[in-house]
Design an enzyme around this catalytic site. Structure first.
Site, PDB file in Angstrom:
ATOM      1  N   LYS A   1      -5.399  -1.121   0.917  1.00 19.82           N
ATOM      2  CA  LYS A   1      -5.519   0.137   0.171  1.00 19.82           C
ATOM      3  C   LYS A   1      -5.623  -0.121  -1.337  1.00 19.82           C
ATOM      4  O   LYS A   1      -6.510   0.405  -2.008  1.00 19.82           O
ATOM      5  CB  LYS A   1      -4.309   1.046   0.458  1.00 19.82           C
ATOM      6  CG  LYS A   1      -4.138   1.399   1.935  1.00 19.82           C
ATOM      7  CD  LYS A   1      -2.945   2.315   2.174  1.00 19.82           C
ATOM      8  CE  LYS A   1      -1.596   1.731   1.823  1.00 19.82           C
ATOM      9  NZ  LYS A   1      -1.207   0.550   2.637  1.00 19.82           N
TER      10      LYS A   1
ATOM     11  N   ARG B   1       2.541   9.738   3.257  1.00 21.60           N
ATOM     12  CA  ARG B   1       3.008   8.803   4.273  1.00 21.60           C
ATOM     13  C   ARG B   1       3.725   9.516   5.402  1.00 21.60           C
ATOM     14  O   ARG B   1       4.170   8.865   6.357  1.00 21.60           O
ATOM     15  CB  ARG B   1       3.974   7.807   3.645  1.00 21.60           C
ATOM     16  CG  ARG B   1       3.369   6.434   3.346  1.00 21.60           C
ATOM     17  CD  ARG B   1       4.465   5.614   2.684  1.00 21.60           C
ATOM     18  NE  ARG B   1       4.317   4.199   2.730  1.00 21.60           N
ATOM     19  CZ  ARG B   1       3.708   3.466   1.792  1.00 21.60           C
ATOM     20  NH1 ARG B   1       3.106   4.036   0.792  1.00 21.60           N
ATOM     21  NH2 ARG B   1       3.699   2.160   1.899  1.00 21.60           N
TER      22      ARG B   1
ATOM     23  N   ARG C   1       0.170 -12.260  -0.500  1.00 20.19           N
ATOM     24  CA  ARG C   1      -0.170 -11.326  -1.581  1.00 20.19           C
ATOM     25  C   ARG C   1       0.539 -11.659  -2.886  1.00 20.19           C
ATOM     26  O   ARG C   1       1.723 -11.950  -2.901  1.00 20.19           O
ATOM     27  CB  ARG C   1       0.203  -9.906  -1.138  1.00 20.19           C
ATOM     28  CG  ARG C   1       0.216  -8.896  -2.274  1.00 20.19           C
ATOM     29  CD  ARG C   1       0.069  -7.492  -1.774  1.00 20.19           C
ATOM     30  NE  ARG C   1       1.197  -7.008  -1.001  1.00 20.19           N
ATOM     31  CZ  ARG C   1       1.219  -5.800  -0.444  1.00 20.19           C
ATOM     32  NH1 ARG C   1       0.175  -4.997  -0.549  1.00 20.19           N
ATOM     33  NH2 ARG C   1       2.267  -5.411   0.245  1.00 20.19           N
TER      34      ARG C   1
ATOM     35  N   ARG D   1       5.986  -9.418  -4.582  1.00 17.16           N
ATOM     36  CA  ARG D   1       6.900  -8.299  -4.363  1.00 17.16           C
ATOM     37  C   ARG D   1       8.115  -8.712  -3.552  1.00 17.16           C
ATOM     38  O   ARG D   1       7.996  -9.447  -2.579  1.00 17.16           O
ATOM     39  CB  ARG D   1       6.160  -7.157  -3.662  1.00 17.16           C
ATOM     40  CG  ARG D   1       5.367  -6.306  -4.634  1.00 17.16           C
ATOM     41  CD  ARG D   1       4.427  -5.389  -3.941  1.00 17.16           C
ATOM     42  NE  ARG D   1       5.051  -4.639  -2.856  1.00 17.16           N
ATOM     43  CZ  ARG D   1       4.396  -3.741  -2.133  1.00 17.16           C
ATOM     44  NH1 ARG D   1       3.109  -3.503  -2.374  1.00 17.16           N
ATOM     45  NH2 ARG D   1       5.006  -3.103  -1.173  1.00 17.16           N
TER      46      ARG D   1
ATOM     47  N   ARG E   1       8.724  -1.926   7.470  1.00 14.92           N
ATOM     48  CA  ARG E   1       7.616  -1.121   6.929  1.00 14.92           C
ATOM     49  C   ARG E   1       6.563  -0.830   7.996  1.00 14.92           C
ATOM     50  O   ARG E   1       5.992   0.268   8.037  1.00 14.92           O
ATOM     51  CB  ARG E   1       6.985  -1.847   5.739  1.00 14.92           C
ATOM     52  CG  ARG E   1       7.824  -1.681   4.465  1.00 14.92           C
ATOM     53  CD  ARG E   1       7.629  -2.811   3.494  1.00 14.92           C
ATOM     54  NE  ARG E   1       6.273  -2.881   2.955  1.00 14.92           N
ATOM     55  CZ  ARG E   1       5.754  -3.962   2.384  1.00 14.92           C
ATOM     56  NH1 ARG E   1       6.464  -5.067   2.286  1.00 14.92           N
ATOM     57  NH2 ARG E   1       4.535  -3.944   1.910  1.00 14.92           N
TER      58      ARG E   1
HETATM   59  P1  ADP Z   1       2.218  -1.189   0.749  1.00 10.23           P
HETATM   60  O1  ADP Z   1       1.266  -1.654  -0.326  1.00 10.23           O
HETATM   61  O2  ADP Z   1       2.836  -2.333   1.451  1.00 10.23           O
HETATM   62  O3  ADP Z   1       1.609  -0.158   1.620  1.00 10.23           O
HETATM   63  P2  ADP Z   1       3.505   0.464  -1.236  1.00 10.23           P
HETATM   64  O4  ADP Z   1       3.402  -0.321  -2.493  1.00 10.23           O
HETATM   65  O5  ADP Z   1       2.549   1.565  -1.038  1.00 10.23           O
HETATM   66  O6  ADP Z   1       3.460  -0.537  -0.003  1.00 10.23           O
HETATM   67  O7  ADP Z   1       4.971   1.047  -1.083  1.00 10.23           O
HETATM   68  C1  ADP Z   1       6.115   0.228  -1.261  1.00 10.23           C
HETATM   69  C2  ADP Z   1       7.360   1.006  -0.852  1.00 10.23           C
HETATM   70  O8  ADP Z   1       7.509   2.159  -1.695  1.00 10.23           O
HETATM   71  C3  ADP Z   1       7.351   1.550   0.562  1.00 10.23           C
HETATM   72  O9  ADP Z   1       7.790   0.598   1.515  1.00 10.23           O
HETATM   73  C4  ADP Z   1       8.326   2.732   0.438  1.00 10.23           C
HETATM   74  O10 ADP Z   1       9.668   2.294   0.417  1.00 10.23           O
HETATM   75  C5  ADP Z   1       7.994   3.270  -0.941  1.00 10.23           C
HETATM   76  N1  ADP Z   1       6.937   4.314  -0.911  1.00 10.23           N
HETATM   77  C6  ADP Z   1       5.712   4.253  -1.505  1.00 10.23           C
HETATM   78  N2  ADP Z   1       5.009   5.377  -1.295  1.00 10.23           N
HETATM   79  C7  ADP Z   1       5.805   6.190  -0.528  1.00 10.23           C
HETATM   80  C8  ADP Z   1       5.651   7.479   0.043  1.00 10.23           C
HETATM   81  N3  ADP Z   1       4.514   8.190  -0.117  1.00 10.23           N
HETATM   82  N4  ADP Z   1       6.688   7.962   0.779  1.00 10.23           N
HETATM   83  C9  ADP Z   1       7.829   7.281   0.949  1.00 10.23           C
HETATM   84  N5  ADP Z   1       8.028   6.063   0.445  1.00 10.23           N
HETATM   85  C10 ADP Z   1       7.043   5.496  -0.292  1.00 10.23           C
HETATM   86  P1  ADP Z   2      -2.111  -2.415   0.729  1.00 12.07           P
HETATM   87  O1  ADP Z   2      -2.281  -1.805  -0.644  1.00 12.07           O
HETATM   88  O2  ADP Z   2      -2.763  -1.612   1.812  1.00 12.07           O
HETATM   89  O3  ADP Z   2      -0.700  -2.759   1.047  1.00 12.07           O
HETATM   90  P2  ADP Z   2      -3.453  -4.732  -0.479  1.00 12.07           P
HETATM   91  O4  ADP Z   2      -4.684  -4.144  -1.051  1.00 12.07           O
HETATM   92  O5  ADP Z   2      -2.354  -5.095  -1.423  1.00 12.07           O
HETATM   93  O6  ADP Z   2      -2.892  -3.813   0.734  1.00 12.07           O
HETATM   94  O7  ADP Z   2      -3.878  -6.038   0.363  1.00 12.07           O
HETATM   95  C1  ADP Z   2      -2.897  -6.910   0.940  1.00 12.07           C
HETATM   96  C2  ADP Z   2      -3.303  -8.367   0.690  1.00 12.07           C
HETATM   97  O8  ADP Z   2      -4.448  -8.685   1.491  1.00 12.07           O
HETATM   98  C3  ADP Z   2      -3.705  -8.667  -0.750  1.00 12.07           C
HETATM   99  O9  ADP Z   2      -3.248  -9.960  -1.090  1.00 12.07           O
HETATM  100  C4  ADP Z   2      -5.235  -8.589  -0.731  1.00 12.07           C
HETATM  101  O10 ADP Z   2      -5.807  -9.469  -1.703  1.00 12.07           O
HETATM  102  C5  ADP Z   2      -5.568  -9.018   0.688  1.00 12.07           C
HETATM  103  N1  ADP Z   2      -6.722  -8.283   1.264  1.00 12.07           N
HETATM  104  C6  ADP Z   2      -7.069  -6.989   1.048  1.00 12.07           C
HETATM  105  N2  ADP Z   2      -8.166  -6.652   1.767  1.00 12.07           N
HETATM  106  C7  ADP Z   2      -8.504  -7.759   2.478  1.00 12.07           C
HETATM  107  C8  ADP Z   2      -9.548  -8.064   3.423  1.00 12.07           C
HETATM  108  N3  ADP Z   2     -10.464  -7.137   3.787  1.00 12.07           N
HETATM  109  N4  ADP Z   2      -9.586  -9.313   3.936  1.00 12.07           N
HETATM  110  C9  ADP Z   2      -8.650 -10.244   3.588  1.00 12.07           C
HETATM  111  N5  ADP Z   2      -7.662 -10.033   2.715  1.00 12.07           N
HETATM  112  C10 ADP Z   2      -7.567  -8.805   2.160  1.00 12.07           C
END
Ligand code: ADP
Ligand code: ADP
Ligand code: ZN
Length: 218
Positions: free
Chosen positions: A13, A88, A127, A161, A172
């Site tokens: 994302k 979410r 990551r 992170r 998660r």
């Molecule tokens: P990821 O990239 O792994 O999807 P995020 O960076 O979006 O994780 O979120 C990290 C953490 O922040 C989540 O595990 C949760 O604890 C909190 N969080 C983020 N967005 C939301 C949301 N919309 N609702 C509830 N918790 C959230």
């Molecule tokens: P999210 O925001 O959904 O948690 P991220 O964008 O942070 O996910 O992506 C998670 C990890 O995977 C990052 O280190 C990113 O560089 C890598 N990544 C993202 N998209 C791809 C893909 N299509 N193929 C391989 N690695 C990816």
């Protein structure tokens, strides 16, 4: 363009949002980034969210809806936004719908990044991000062009992170399955859902999103 990116942790994302915000000149609203900033700044919300985030659980709907309601009021959201990590839960999705309806607006599309659960652990484990500008990288899949130097800002410090560890990741993924996956039928019913193959290489996922959005724009 008002967009939501939907998918489990590690789906890509943040990676795709980085491209979308440039392509459409819209802000990326990452609730994860906002919460991490609040934790770093030691605000009241940060204090409430810190331990919950470290465990990998979801922060309460009340807090999250408040955060997004306020963010959507800033002038830079007038021409649209790409939401990354919100909504979410179904309650958050309903609140978003109401907040937009009050302004006579609605979402243009919800893009689902469909991925195999097994791939997520590897993605999350590898990551890291630029400490200065937040640009995302991966040990295997997205290294900086020049080793140790951020492509975007030239920064040379990188961070990982705290919640990208095996136990929090498991929590998660469970939270996603139980609380976030119900958003797929919610948005499908509204005709907003566009599913792309999130297992493809990063550039191919970007191309698939572009095609999906061109379809909508007509
Ligand atoms: P990821 O990239 O792994 O999807 P995020 O960076 O979006 O994780 O979120 C990290 C953490 O922040 C989540 O595990 C949760 O604890 C909190 N969080 C983020 N967005 C939301 C949301 N919309 N609702 C509830 N918790 C959230
Ligand atoms: P999210 O925001 O959904 O948690 P991220 O964008 O942070 O996910 O992506 C998670 C990890 O995977 C990052 O280190 C990113 O560089 C890598 N990544 C993202 N998209 C791809 C893909 N299509 N193929 C391989 N690695 C990816
Ligand atoms: Zn940078």
């Amino acid at each position: 363009m008002r967009l939501v990116l939907l998918g489990p942790p590690g789906a890509g994302k943040g990676t795709q949002a980085q491209w979308l915000k440039e392509r459409y000149g819209i802000p990326q609203l990452s609730t994860g980034d906002m919460l991490r900033a609040a934790v770093a700044a030691g605000t009241e919300i940060g204090r409430q969210a810190k331990a919950v985030m470290e465990r990998g659980e979801l922060v309460s709907d009340e807090i999250m809806i408040g955060v997004i309601a306020e963010r959507l009021r800033s002038p830079d959201c007038a021409r649209g936004f790409v939401l990354d990590g919100f909504p979410r839960t179904v309650a958050q999705a309903e609140a978003l719908e109401r907040l937009l309806a009050e302004r006579g607006e609605k979402l243009d599309a919800v893009i689902e990044l469909a991925v195999d659960t097994e791939a997520l652990v590897e993605r999350i484990a590898g990551r890291f991000a630029c400490a200065k500008c937040g640009a995302g990288y991966h040990d295997r899949f997205k290294r900086p062009a020049v080793e140790g130097v951020c492509d975007v800002c030239g920064g040379t410090e990188f961070v990982r992170r705290k919640d990208d560890n095996a136990e929090a990741v498991r929590t998660r993924l469970q939270a996603y399955a139980a609380q976030t996956a119900p958003l797929l039928p919610f948005y499908r019913q509204r005709g907003l859902l566009r599913t792309v193959d999130g297992m493809a290489p990063i550039a191919e996922v970007t191309a698939a999103i572009r095609r999906a959005l061109e379809d909508i724009a007509g």
